[in-house]
Scaffold this motif. Structure first.
Motif, PDB file in Angstrom:
ATOM      1  N   PHE A   1       0.817  -1.210   0.000  1.00  0.00           N
ATOM      2  CA  PHE A   1       0.000   0.000   0.000  1.00  0.00           C
ATOM      3  C   PHE A   1       0.852   1.262   0.000  1.00  0.00           C
ATOM      4  CE2 PHE A   1      -4.344  -1.548   1.793  1.00  0.00           C
ATOM      5  CZ  PHE A   1      -4.419  -2.462   0.765  1.00  0.00           C
ATOM      6  N   ARG A   2       1.820   1.335   0.922  1.00  0.00           N
ATOM      7  CA  ARG A   2       2.583   2.573   1.095  1.00  0.00           C
ATOM      8  C   ARG A   2       3.621   2.783  -0.006  1.00  0.00           C
ATOM      9  NH1 ARG A   2       6.412   4.032   6.282  1.00  0.00           N
ATOM     10  NH2 ARG A   2       6.367   6.310   6.102  1.00  0.00           N
ATOM     11  N   ILE A   3       4.427   1.764  -0.285  1.00  0.00           N
ATOM     12  CA  ILE A   3       5.532   1.929  -1.220  1.00  0.00           C
ATOM     13  C   ILE A   3       5.124   1.655  -2.670  1.00  0.00           C
ATOM     14  CG2 ILE A   3       7.860   1.200  -1.840  1.00  0.00           C
ATOM     15  CD1 ILE A   3       7.755   2.713   0.755  1.00  0.00           C
ATOM     16  N   VAL A   4       4.604   0.452  -2.955  1.00  0.00           N
ATOM     17  CA  VAL A   4       4.370   0.031  -4.335  1.00  0.00           C
ATOM     18  C   VAL A   4       3.220   0.789  -4.976  1.00  0.00           C
ATOM     19  CG1 VAL A   4       3.738  -1.897  -5.819  1.00  0.00           C
ATOM     20  CG2 VAL A   4       5.368  -2.253  -3.956  1.00  0.00           C
ATOM     21  N   PHE A   5       2.006   0.641  -4.420  1.00  0.00           N
ATOM     22  CA  PHE A   5       0.832   1.277  -5.031  1.00  0.00           C
ATOM     23  C   PHE A   5       0.581   2.686  -4.501  1.00  0.00           C
ATOM     24  CE2 PHE A   5      -0.198  -3.311  -5.502  1.00  0.00           C
ATOM     25  CZ  PHE A   5      -0.152  -3.345  -6.877  1.00  0.00           C
ATOM     26  N   GLY A   6       1.407   3.119  -3.548  1.00  0.00           N
ATOM     27  CA  GLY A   6       1.310   4.471  -3.046  1.00  0.00           C
ATOM     28  C   GLY A   6       2.385   5.360  -3.637  1.00  0.00           C
ATOM     29  N   ILE A   7       3.564   5.354  -3.014  1.00  0.00           N
ATOM     30  CA  ILE A   7       4.632   6.267  -3.410  1.00  0.00           C
ATOM     31  C   ILE A   7       5.128   5.998  -4.829  1.00  0.00           C
ATOM     32  CG2 ILE A   7       6.969   7.035  -2.876  1.00  0.00           C
ATOM     33  CD1 ILE A   7       6.386   6.433   0.072  1.00  0.00           C
ATOM     34  N   PHE A   8       5.404   4.717  -5.150  1.00  0.00           N
ATOM     35  CA  PHE A   8       5.969   4.424  -6.472  1.00  0.00           C
ATOM     36  C   PHE A   8       4.976   4.722  -7.601  1.00  0.00           C
ATOM     37  CE2 PHE A   8       7.162   1.336  -9.877  1.00  0.00           C
ATOM     38  CZ  PHE A   8       8.343   1.947 -10.236  1.00  0.00           C
TER      39      PHE A   8
ATOM     40  N   VAL B   1       6.643  -1.312 -17.714  1.00  0.00           N
ATOM     41  CA  VAL B   1       7.747  -0.894 -16.839  1.00  0.00           C
ATOM     42  C   VAL B   1       7.305  -0.907 -15.380  1.00  0.00           C
ATOM     43  CG1 VAL B   1       9.235   1.048 -16.196  1.00  0.00           C
ATOM     44  CG2 VAL B   1       8.892   0.472 -18.610  1.00  0.00           C
ATOM     45  N   PHE B   2       6.098  -0.398 -15.123  1.00  0.00           N
ATOM     46  CA  PHE B   2       5.577  -0.379 -13.755  1.00  0.00           C
ATOM     47  C   PHE B   2       5.444  -1.792 -13.202  1.00  0.00           C
ATOM     48  CE2 PHE B   2       2.007  -0.551 -10.765  1.00  0.00           C
ATOM     49  CZ  PHE B   2       2.429   0.368  -9.806  1.00  0.00           C
ATOM     50  N   VAL B   3       4.839  -2.689 -13.983  1.00  0.00           N
ATOM     51  CA  VAL B   3       4.648  -4.070 -13.538  1.00  0.00           C
ATOM     52  C   VAL B   3       5.991  -4.766 -13.316  1.00  0.00           C
ATOM     53  CG1 VAL B   3       3.779  -6.343 -14.214  1.00  0.00           C
ATOM     54  CG2 VAL B   3       2.379  -4.305 -14.606  1.00  0.00           C
ATOM     55  N   ALA B   4       6.968  -4.476 -14.187  1.00  0.00           N
ATOM     56  CA  ALA B   4       8.291  -5.101 -14.060  1.00  0.00           C
ATOM     57  C   ALA B   4       8.962  -4.694 -12.754  1.00  0.00           C
ATOM     58  CB  ALA B   4       9.163  -4.725 -15.256  1.00  0.00           C
ATOM     59  N   VAL B   5       8.909  -3.395 -12.440  1.00  0.00           N
ATOM     60  CA  VAL B   5       9.523  -2.926 -11.203  1.00  0.00           C
ATOM     61  C   VAL B   5       8.781  -3.469  -9.990  1.00  0.00           C
ATOM     62  CG1 VAL B   5      10.075  -0.889  -9.830  1.00  0.00           C
ATOM     63  CG2 VAL B   5      10.420  -0.850 -12.293  1.00  0.00           C
ATOM     64  N   VAL B   6       7.449  -3.465 -10.063  1.00  0.00           N
ATOM     65  CA  VAL B   6       6.644  -3.997  -8.963  1.00  0.00           C
ATOM     66  C   VAL B   6       6.964  -5.474  -8.722  1.00  0.00           C
ATOM     67  CG1 VAL B   6       4.302  -4.648  -8.296  1.00  0.00           C
ATOM     68  CG2 VAL B   6       4.762  -2.347  -9.168  1.00  0.00           C
ATOM     69  N   THR B   7       7.093  -6.219  -9.805  1.00  0.00           N
ATOM     70  CA  THR B   7       7.403  -7.641  -9.678  1.00  0.00           C
ATOM     71  C   THR B   7       8.793  -7.852  -9.076  1.00  0.00           C
ATOM     72  OG1 THR B   7       6.016  -8.149 -11.597  1.00  0.00           O
ATOM     73  CG2 THR B   7       7.624  -9.825 -10.905  1.00  0.00           C
ATOM     74  N   GLY B   8       9.776  -7.116  -9.617  1.00  0.00           N
ATOM     75  CA  GLY B   8      11.136  -7.287  -9.136  1.00  0.00           C
ATOM     76  C   GLY B   8      11.332  -6.831  -7.701  1.00  0.00           C
ATOM     77  N   TYR B   9      10.655  -5.750  -7.332  1.00  0.00           N
ATOM     78  CA  TYR B   9      10.810  -5.195  -5.985  1.00  0.00           C
ATOM     79  C   TYR B   9       9.827  -5.802  -4.983  1.00  0.00           C
ATOM     80  CZ  TYR B   9      10.219  -1.792  -2.203  1.00  0.00           C
ATOM     81  OH  TYR B   9      10.074  -1.186  -0.983  1.00  0.00           O
ATOM     82  N   GLY B  10       8.547  -5.690  -5.310  1.00  0.00           N
ATOM     83  CA  GLY B  10       7.517  -6.108  -4.357  1.00  0.00           C
ATOM     84  C   GLY B  10       7.486  -7.600  -4.102  1.00  0.00           C
ATOM     85  N   VAL B  11       7.484  -8.380  -5.167  1.00  0.00           N
ATOM     86  CA  VAL B  11       7.388  -9.829  -5.008  1.00  0.00           C
ATOM     87  C   VAL B  11       8.639 -10.373  -4.316  1.00  0.00           C
ATOM     88  CG1 VAL B  11       7.217 -12.032  -6.215  1.00  0.00           C
ATOM     89  CG2 VAL B  11       5.863 -10.072  -7.003  1.00  0.00           C
ATOM     90  N   THR B  12       9.807  -9.841  -4.679  1.00  0.00           N
ATOM     91  CA  THR B  12      11.053 -10.302  -4.056  1.00  0.00           C
ATOM     92  C   THR B  12      11.042 -10.059  -2.556  1.00  0.00           C
ATOM     93  OG1 THR B  12      12.319  -9.875  -6.076  1.00  0.00           O
ATOM     94  CG2 THR B  12      13.554 -10.049  -4.015  1.00  0.00           C
ATOM     95  N   LEU B  13      10.656  -8.868  -2.139  1.00  0.00           N
ATOM     96  CA  LEU B  13      10.622  -8.564  -0.710  1.00  0.00           C
ATOM     97  C   LEU B  13       9.534  -9.356   0.018  1.00  0.00           C
ATOM     98  CD1 LEU B  13      11.235  -4.695  -0.577  1.00  0.00           C
ATOM     99  CD2 LEU B  13      12.813  -6.534  -0.014  1.00  0.00           C
ATOM    100  N   SER B  14       8.475  -9.686  -0.710  1.00  0.00           N
ATOM    101  CA  SER B  14       7.378 -10.427  -0.077  1.00  0.00           C
ATOM    102  C   SER B  14       7.782 -11.840   0.329  1.00  0.00           C
ATOM    103  CB  SER B  14       6.168 -10.487  -1.018  1.00  0.00           C
ATOM    104  OG  SER B  14       5.637  -9.199  -1.242  1.00  0.00           O
ATOM    105  N   VAL B  15       8.735 -12.432  -0.405  1.00  0.00           N
ATOM    106  CA  VAL B  15       9.114 -13.821  -0.126  1.00  0.00           C
ATOM    107  C   VAL B  15      10.309 -13.920   0.812  1.00  0.00           C
ATOM    108  CG1 VAL B  15       8.206 -14.607  -2.339  1.00  0.00           C
ATOM    109  CG2 VAL B  15      10.607 -13.955  -2.163  1.00  0.00           C
ATOM    110  N   LEU B  16      10.939 -12.798   1.142  1.00  0.00           N
ATOM    111  CA  LEU B  16      12.056 -12.831   2.078  1.00  0.00           C
ATOM    112  C   LEU B  16      11.557 -12.991   3.513  1.00  0.00           C
ATOM    113  CD1 LEU B  16      14.347  -9.947   0.711  1.00  0.00           C
ATOM    114  CD2 LEU B  16      14.664 -12.417   0.433  1.00  0.00           C
ATOM    115  N   ARG B  17      12.455 -13.366   4.387  1.00  0.00           N
ATOM    116  CA  ARG B  17      12.102 -13.508   5.795  1.00  0.00           C
ATOM    117  C   ARG B  17      11.680 -12.156   6.358  1.00  0.00           C
ATOM    118  NH1 ARG B  17      15.993 -14.325   9.021  1.00  0.00           N
ATOM    119  NH2 ARG B  17      17.752 -13.987   7.593  1.00  0.00           N
TER     120      ARG B  17
END
Length: 278
Positions: A66-73, A107-123
């Motif tokens: 909410f804050r970073i991906v679909f908000g600020i970015f 471009v938006f979806v690519a960045v969201v996928t690379g950033y958001g999805v990656t952080l979502s699966v980390l500890r």
């Protein structure tokens, strides 16, 4: 947020008014949506969630998505893309088609996928987690540093495209408005960066959470007013006179024939209902 909602609904209702129509209502709608996500994400991140939103993954949802991906970015992307459209039309003298919108979406979806999805699966210890004892979200180093990198790169992009578009001296000129948005954004981002790096567990302290929220609200909630305040005010109180001056300015600049180029690709030209003969 309530006032911004009223402003946005007013713009939607009067979307055929040429000075408002030229703002690209579809992108303004996405900008408003990003402000809603940013608002929800900031509230969910900076204020006590205990007993309300402390479900598993709530901090990841509110802080990351909410804050970073679909908000600020998304907020940054809309501003950059709007200015890119004006640059393409008024500096490069090229038409905007669905291809440009599609590339922007990719471009938006690519960045969201690379950033958001990656952080979502980390500890959670590396990203963001809810601490029941504190009743709030606590950021991990990886999440904080990647988020700041993304936001600062986006801010730099806005600054660059604003500078490139500085000499577009037509009815569509937004140089002063964008400079003000860039200034407010730089103050907010700089404050957040300093607080996060000086007060590592800043969410533990109420003063830092409240001040951070105020700076973010100032940046996000004022953006719509800065972009739409003048045409909305004139639509309400000087409707015909402002529309006449709008077209006279375009005619004087030789830009009247390009007015339709600023509209979404599916919009059919309308030269009889609201546009005067030029």
């Amino acid at each position: 947020m309530f006032i911004n909602t009223l402003l946005f609904l007013y713009v939607l209702w009067h979307r055929e008014y040429p000075p408002l129509r030229a703002k690209n209502i579809k992108l303004i709608a996405i900008l408003y949506l990003s402000m809603v996500f940013w608002y929800l994400g900031t509230i969910g991140t900076n204020f006590n969630l205990k007993g309300h939103l402390d479900f598993s993954g709530s901090c990841l949802l509110f802080s990351l998505w909410f804050r970073i991906v679909f908000g600020i970015f998304m907020f940054i992307c809309v501003h950059v893309f709007r200015l890119y459209i004006y640059i393409r039309i008024f500096k490069q003298v090229r038409k905007v088609t669905y291809r440009q919108y599609l590339v922007g979406a990719i471009v938006f979806v690519a960045v969201v996928t690379g950033y958001g999805v990656t952080l979502s699966v980390l500890r959670r210890q590396l990203t963001v987690r809810f601490v029941p004892l504190l009743g709030t979200c606590v950021y991990g180093t990886v999440f904080a540093e990647l988020s700041f990198a993304l936001v600062w790169v986006g801010w730099a992009l806005i600054l660059v495209v604003t500078f490139i578009a500085r000499d577009i001296n037509t009815s569509f000129k937004e140089y002063r408005e964008m400079l003000l948005i860039v200034l407010l954004s730089s103050i907010s981002i700089s404050y957040e960066t300093v607080v996060h790096h000086v007060v590592r567990e800043y969410t533990v302290h109420q003063w830092s959470r409240v001040s951070s929220t105020l700076f973010e609200f100032l940046t996000s909630q004022s953006s719509l007013f800065i972009l739409l305040g003048v045409p909305v005010y004139n639509c309400m109180f000087h409707r015909d006179e402002f529309r006449r001056k709008f077209f006279e300015k375009m005619k004087a600049d030789g830009m009247a024939s390009r007015y339709q180029l600023t509209l979404p690709p599916t919009t059919e030209p309308n030269t009889t209902s609201q546009q005067p003969t030029l």
